[in-house]
Design an enzyme around this catalytic site. Structure first.
Site, short mmCIF file in Angstrom:
data_model
loop_
_atom_site.label_atom_id
_atom_site.label_comp_id
_atom_site.label_asym_id
_atom_site.label_seq_id
_atom_site.Cartn_x
_atom_site.Cartn_y
_atom_site.Cartn_z
N HIS A 198 -8.00 11.48 -2.02
CA HIS A 198 -7.50 10.23 -2.60
C HIS A 198 -7.20 10.48 -4.06
CE1 HIS A 198 -7.14 6.10 -3.77
NE2 HIS A 198 -7.25 5.70 -2.52
N LEU A 213 -14.54 5.73 -5.32
CA LEU A 213 -13.13 5.35 -5.15
C LEU A 213 -12.69 4.18 -6.02
CD1 LEU A 213 -10.54 5.73 -3.29
CD2 LEU A 213 -11.39 3.72 -2.12
N ARG A 271 -2.84 10.48 6.27
CA ARG A 271 -3.00 9.08 6.66
C ARG A 271 -2.45 8.17 5.57
NH1 ARG A 271 -7.29 5.00 5.52
NH2 ARG A 271 -8.03 6.46 3.95
N GLN A 318 -7.88 14.41 3.59
CA GLN A 318 -7.15 13.63 2.58
C GLN A 318 -7.91 13.58 1.26
OE1 GLN A 318 -6.37 9.14 3.00
NE2 GLN A 318 -4.36 10.11 3.00
N ARG A 345 -0.52 9.41 -0.47
CA ARG A 345 -1.63 9.99 -1.23
C ARG A 345 -1.50 11.48 -1.49
NH1 ARG A 345 -6.38 6.45 1.71
NH2 ARG A 345 -5.72 4.56 0.62
N GLU A 355 -6.52 2.19 -3.65
CA GLU A 355 -5.08 2.30 -3.82
C GLU A 355 -4.46 0.94 -4.13
OE1 GLU A 355 -3.02 5.21 -1.35
OE2 GLU A 355 -2.01 3.50 -0.48
N SER A 365 -4.95 2.02 4.49
CA SER A 365 -5.06 0.80 5.30
C SER A 365 -4.72 0.99 6.77
CB SER A 365 -4.27 -0.37 4.69
OG SER A 365 -2.88 -0.23 4.88
N ASN A 366 -4.26 2.17 7.15
CA ASN A 366 -4.07 2.44 8.58
C ASN A 366 -5.39 2.83 9.26
OD1 ASN A 366 -1.45 1.87 9.23
ND2 ASN A 366 -0.71 3.99 9.10
N HIS A 396 -11.67 12.33 0.70
CA HIS A 396 -11.72 10.92 1.07
C HIS A 396 -11.72 10.68 2.57
CE1 HIS A 396 -11.03 6.67 0.57
NE2 HIS A 396 -9.88 6.71 1.19
N PHE A 399 0.84 -1.19 0.00
CA PHE A 399 0.00 0.00 0.00
C PHE A 399 0.87 1.24 0.00
CE2 PHE A 399 -4.56 0.92 0.74
CZ PHE A 399 -5.06 -0.25 0.20
C1 LIG Z 1 -14.41 4.37 -0.49
C2 LIG Z 1 -13.51 4.27 0.71
C3 LIG Z 1 -12.57 3.26 0.80
C4 LIG Z 1 -11.76 3.14 1.91
N1 LIG Z 1 -10.83 2.13 1.95
C5 LIG Z 1 -10.06 1.99 3.05
C6 LIG Z 1 -9.11 0.94 3.14
O1 LIG Z 1 -8.98 0.12 2.23
N2 LIG Z 1 -8.37 0.83 4.26
C7 LIG Z 1 -8.51 1.70 5.30
O2 LIG Z 1 -7.82 1.54 6.29
N3 LIG Z 1 -9.41 2.69 5.25
C8 LIG Z 1 -10.18 2.87 4.15
N4 LIG Z 1 -11.07 3.91 4.09
C9 LIG Z 1 -11.30 4.72 5.28
C10 LIG Z 1 -12.20 3.95 6.25
O3 LIG Z 1 -13.17 3.25 5.53
C11 LIG Z 1 -12.92 4.86 7.23
O4 LIG Z 1 -12.03 5.75 7.79
C12 LIG Z 1 -13.54 4.03 8.33
O5 LIG Z 1 -14.39 3.05 7.78
C13 LIG Z 1 -14.32 4.88 9.29
O6 LIG Z 1 -15.01 4.04 10.19
P1 LIG Z 1 -15.76 4.61 11.44
O7 LIG Z 1 -16.21 3.45 12.23
O8 LIG Z 1 -14.92 5.61 12.13
O9 LIG Z 1 -17.00 5.42 10.85
P2 LIG Z 1 -18.17 5.02 9.83
O10 LIG Z 1 -18.02 3.68 9.25
O11 LIG Z 1 -18.31 6.19 8.92
O12 LIG Z 1 -19.43 4.92 10.75
C14 LIG Z 1 -20.02 6.05 11.32
C15 LIG Z 1 -21.23 5.60 12.08
O13 LIG Z 1 -21.74 6.68 12.82
C16 LIG Z 1 -23.12 6.79 12.61
N5 LIG Z 1 -23.48 8.18 12.79
C17 LIG Z 1 -22.89 9.28 12.25
N6 LIG Z 1 -23.53 10.39 12.67
C18 LIG Z 1 -24.53 9.98 13.49
C19 LIG Z 1 -25.53 10.65 14.23
N7 LIG Z 1 -25.66 11.97 14.20
N8 LIG Z 1 -26.38 9.90 14.96
C20 LIG Z 1 -26.29 8.55 14.98
N9 LIG Z 1 -25.36 7.87 14.30
C21 LIG Z 1 -24.49 8.59 13.57
C22 LIG Z 1 -23.34 6.26 11.22
O14 LIG Z 1 -24.67 5.84 11.08
C23 LIG Z 1 -22.37 5.11 11.22
O15 LIG Z 1 -22.96 4.01 11.85
C24 LIG Z 1 -11.88 4.05 2.96
C25 LIG Z 1 -12.81 5.07 2.88
C26 LIG Z 1 -13.60 5.20 1.75
C27 LIG Z 1 -14.52 6.36 1.64
#
Ligand SMILES: Cc1cc2nc3c(=O)[nH]c(=O)nc-3n(C[C@H](O)[C@H](O)[C@H](O)COP(=O)(O)OP(=O)(O)OC[C@H]3O[C@@H](n4cnc5c(N)ncnc54)[C@H](O)[C@@H]3O)c2cc1C
Ligand code: SF4
Ligand code: FES
Lengths: 260, 584
Positions: free
Chosen positions: B237, B247, B392, B235, B281, B250, B395-396, B351, B121
């Protein structure tokens, strides 16, 4: 928005997504059958909307919401076919709106809430019962020694071919399209349905799992695996090609083999 | 009004929230009651969109990898803004998390002998990113969702949207929550809480993130007097599909994909001769925009967007099908391009939010450098610990969500086990706060005004503004203009109108509330970016193109005031790696 920006930045930002000099677009008609919770019945809303070459049905609906009718409720989130929010009936077939190109469907698109689910508002349906059924088949990795399971020192080894035994069925996004297409679900609301049965199989076929017999007991009845008449409609509509019908067949086979 | 009382409430059911919930359930052995709130169905959370993988040092004896190497890559990737004690903790726990996820049933891609496969990555010096095809986030999410169902002391509230924090004397008391299905406001009181509400990249129009990623957690914390850290670092992407913004992981470059310009040239040779396409990135994103700017890109006819090509053709059909099947599906469905035969049009897309709610090394929320909110934690993209600093590494983030879900789940559960139930009383001043919130939502947003503003128009302006002035390259004039526009939009927002009068699943209302949060967050991003007169990681100022460690090796904290964000700064924690020039 003001055009007078700093020279450097405006030169760099070639343009923003909204500025569309040569948009190839077409006017289409969306006929949306929507549920009115206050009146307790469906009504029809008809919209004329301009869509471009790559717009999906979800894009078209969101344009309607933005420009024509703020009151239309649609369930959506990822707009990339992976969260499972946006399944709906599109010209009579359960599909993901965000993965269905709009222009290629012709001049008129008919949209309805997902069948076999209680309607709540407009295109929103109630999925609680489906998720309760899903939980009832214990869709998690069962190990005899939970203490060991939750204090992982090493990974469980799993050969690529062992992953292949369940991988297909782990791609299910629980969108409910298969439940909407299934004739048994339509006639028997207690039938667990393709998504749920496929998940019962997915976990049981995982070489790391030790709970197959528990799940088999739960689904070994007419509301479970023996309610399926192999219509195959589920696999035909599955947007992820997760083939729930195949999972049900394999599940039934495993149960029958266990009885012999 | 309905009042619900829980020992622990977790806001968000993404990877961080679900991992926290599972850990809290395990730690408390069924002795506390836990609620998980999600404004959409829990398993639809944005984490499902993550494609490429999750980092962790799994087999150092085989690969020669080490904790130090992972830590150094992360810190260098962060342009030395990461807190190094937190990074050291993070890299040690990451492999434990990968094994834990394996024990819950994640369908990893495997090596022939059954171990977990790892791929290269961006910014990582060695293949250390574990993956499950190119839907890693989806597979981890559905595994966590399925597994949390086994615990009887966890209640999941789908379609429940928090609208504000309730705080009293520096202690967190609970949330006001809109039950979207019924359209009623509820109060959730908690002895302890974890904010895992995800990032804020939806303040941009051209973005990879799902529509629900609107920065609610950061905005609510900010309005409750909790500082939000390092928000200028967004960030971009490098490879968002033109025109949708969706997306292309990567991993496509990690597996060997090329970036090419109009002249068919692998232009990364000019910007990062050693790492080429797998440089971090921020560097790749700037390179692409430079190519476009200097006339070596393409122009997309319908959208007018400049782009370059991501070329996977030389990888061959088989590799694309086994390693990148989802990318093939997305490119075909969204832009009618089959990457086996044609290159994919891409450009940088918003992103990830490096910044977030200010916490200590363990995810415990703080008011400043010294004082804690005793019963509040934050995890995942909503938090800024800070592991990622100014940029960032891919994958971190999933690894951070899992590690910090676990750490905060454990800490919050322990706190809740000991806390007294007197914490769950609703004082009269809190009752007042709840009434004010009820009024804000049901009276103010629902009111009918003759010259009311349309929330969707405001959102469109917000997106245009952020996409134009607060993108990969920034400068003072552009940021000032952006600030002026956002303040104007905030004034307009006070007069918006929600057309839909119904209660059940009123999306119009939900989106109006989200818009308020997005405007607050956008203002914080702009004000923080304007103040930081240097270039570091993802924050690049054309008028200050150099990193400035003398004045700016520090974290930004933004505090709410009625006039707009007030900024303060705290030092970066440096343990073993002295800042050096960043070359790839
Ligand atoms: C397309 C894409 C691909 C990615 N690929 C990678 C990867 O390969 N490797 C990697 O490490 N990272 C990757 N990332 C980044 C990573 O996916 C995210 O940073 C990570 O999933 C965030 O997870 P989270 O649990 O913090 O939040 P989220 O998964 O965004 O969850 C947020 C939660 O909070 C809830 N919520 C928000 N606001 C409220 C509210 N007001 N009231 C009630 N509930 C609320 C939502 O309903 C949801 O359940 C990627 C991101 C994207 C966009
Ligand atoms: S099996 Fe297919 S159609 Fe059924 S819920 Fe899963 S993804 Fe949807
Ligand atoms: S919006 Fe997520 S599947 Fe369509």
């Amino acid at each position: 928005m003001s055009e007078k920006t700093s020279g450097a930045v405006s030169k760099l930002q070639l343009s923003t997504p909204e500025i569309s000099p040569k948009t190839v677009s077409k006017l289409i008609t969306l006929k949306v059958k929507r549920y009115d919770p206050d009146a307790g019945r469906y009504k029809l809303s008809i919209y004329r909307i301009s869509v471009t070459r790559f717009d999906t049905v979800l894009d078209a609906l969101l344009k309607v919401v933005r420009d024509q009718d703020h009151t239309l409720s649609v369930r959506y989130s990822c707009r990339m076919g992976i969260c499972g929010s946006c399944a709906m009936m599109i010209n009579g077939v359960p599909r993901l709106a965000c993965m269905t190109n709009a222009i290629s469907l012709g001049d008129v698109i008919e949209i309805e809430p997902l069948k076999n689910f209680p309607p709540v508002k407009d295109l929103f349906v109630d999925m609680d019962q489906m998720f309760r059924k899903h939980r009832s088949v214990k869709p998690w990795l069962i190990r005899r020694d939970e203490e060991e399971q939750f204090t992982a020192k090493k990974e469980y080894l799993q050969k690529p071919e062992e992953v292949d035994a369940y991988r297909l069925f782990s791609t299910c996004i629980k969108c409910g399209a298969c439940m909407a297409a299934c004739p048994t679900v339509a006639s028997n609301p207690d039938f667990l349905g393709p998504m749920v049965l496929a998940q019962a199989y997915r976990w049981s076929a995982d070489s790391r799992d030790e709970g197959a017999h528990i799940r088999f007991d739960i689904v070994d009845n007419p509301n479970g695996v023996f309610g399926c008449h192999f219509a195959g409609a589920c696999s035909a509509v599955c947007p992820k090609n997760s083939d729930p019908a195949l999972a049900i067949q394999l599940l039934r086979k495993s149960i029958l083999r266990g009885k012999r | 009004m309905e009042i619900l009382r829980y020992d622990l409430v977790i806001l968000g059911s993404g990877l961080a929230g679900l991992r926290a919930g599972i850990q809290a359930a395990l730690t408390s052995k069924g002795k506390i009651r836990i609620a998980v709130l999600s404004k959409i169905h829990a398993m639809r959370s944005h984490s499902v969109a993550a494609e490429g993988g999750i980092a962790g040092v799994l087999y150092p004896e085989v690969t020669g990898d080490s904790f130090d190497a992972h830590a150094y890559d992360t810190i260098k990737g962060s342009d030395f803004l990461a807190d190094q004690d937190a990074v050291e903790l993070f890299v040690k726990l990451a492999p434990e998390e990968l094994r834990f996820l394996d024990h819950l049933g994640v369908p990893w891609s495997r090596t022939p002998d059954g171990r977990i496969a790892q791929r290269l990555f961006g910014g990582m010096s060695i293949p250390r990113t574990a993956f499950a095809a190119d839907k890693t986030g989806f597979f981890i999410m559905s595994t966590l969702y399925d597994n949390i169902l086994r615990f009887d002391n966890v209640d999941i509230y789908h379609d429940h949207m928090a609208t504000s924090f309730l705080m009293e004397n520096g202690v967190f008391k609970g949330f006001t929550v809109l039950d979207l299905k019924e359209g009623t406001l509820k109060v959730f009181l908690a002895k302890a809480a974890i904010i895992a509400s995800g990032g804020a990249a939806r303040i941009y129009g051209f973005t990879t993130v799902s529509y629900a990623v609107t920065g609610d957690g950061a905005a609510m914390a900010y309005r409750a007097g909790i500082p939000v850290k390092d928000m200028e670092f967004i960030q971009f992407h490098p490879t968002g599909v033109v025109p949708a913004g969706v997306l292309i992981t990567e991993a496509a470059r990690g597996e060997g994909g090329y970036l090419i310009n109009k002249d068919g040239e692998r232009f990364m040779a000019r910007y990062a001769p050693q790492r080429m396409e797998v440089a971090p990135r921020d560097i790749v994103a700037r390179a692409i925009i430079r190519e476009i700017m200097e006339g070596r890109g393409f122009i997309h006819e319908e959208s007018g967007l400049g782009y370059v090509y991501l070329d996977l053709r030389h990888l061959g059909e088989e590799k694309i099908n086994t390693r990148l099947p989802f990318i093939r599906e997305l490119a075909k469905k969204l832009v009618n391009v089959d990457p086996v035969y044609e290159p994919i049009p891409v450009r940088p897309t918003a992103h990830y939010t490096m910044g977030g709610i200010h916490t200590d090394t363990y995810g415990h929320v703080m008011f400043d450098a010294k004082n804690y909110v005793p019963n509040l934690w934050a995890a995942g993209e909503a938090a800024a610990v800070s592991i990622h600093g100014a940029n960032r590494l891919g994958s971190n983030s999933l690894a951070e969500c899992s590690v910090y879900g676990r750490l905060t789940g454990e800490a919050a559960a322990k706190y809740a086990l000991e806390a007294s139930s007197s914490m769950l009383e609703l004082s009269s001043s809190l009752e007042e706060a709840v009434k004010r919130e009820e009024k804000r939502i049901f009276d103010e947003l629902f009111k009918t005004e003759t010259n009311a503003e349309d929330p969707y128009q405001i959102r469109g302006e917000l997106w245009r503004t952020m996409d134009t002035y607060v993108y990969v390259f920034r400068d003072e004039k552009g940021l000032m203009e952006a600030g002026r526009i956002i303040r104007d939009l905030k004034n307009k927002y006070k007069r918006i109108r929600v057309d839909d009068r119904s209660r059940k699943y009123n999306m119009n209302l939900r989106e109006a509330i989200e818009l308020g949060n997005m405007l607050d967050v956008a203002e914080i991003v702009i004000v923080s970016a304007l103040a930081r007169t240097e270039s570091r990681g993802a924050h690049y100022r054309l008028d200050y193109p150099k990193r400035d460690d003398v004045n700016w090796l520090k974290h930004t904290l933004a505090y709410y005031t009625p006039e707009g964000p007030r900024l303060d700064y705290i030092p970066v924690r440096i343990t073993r790696w002295k800042p050096e020039e960043r070359k790839y």
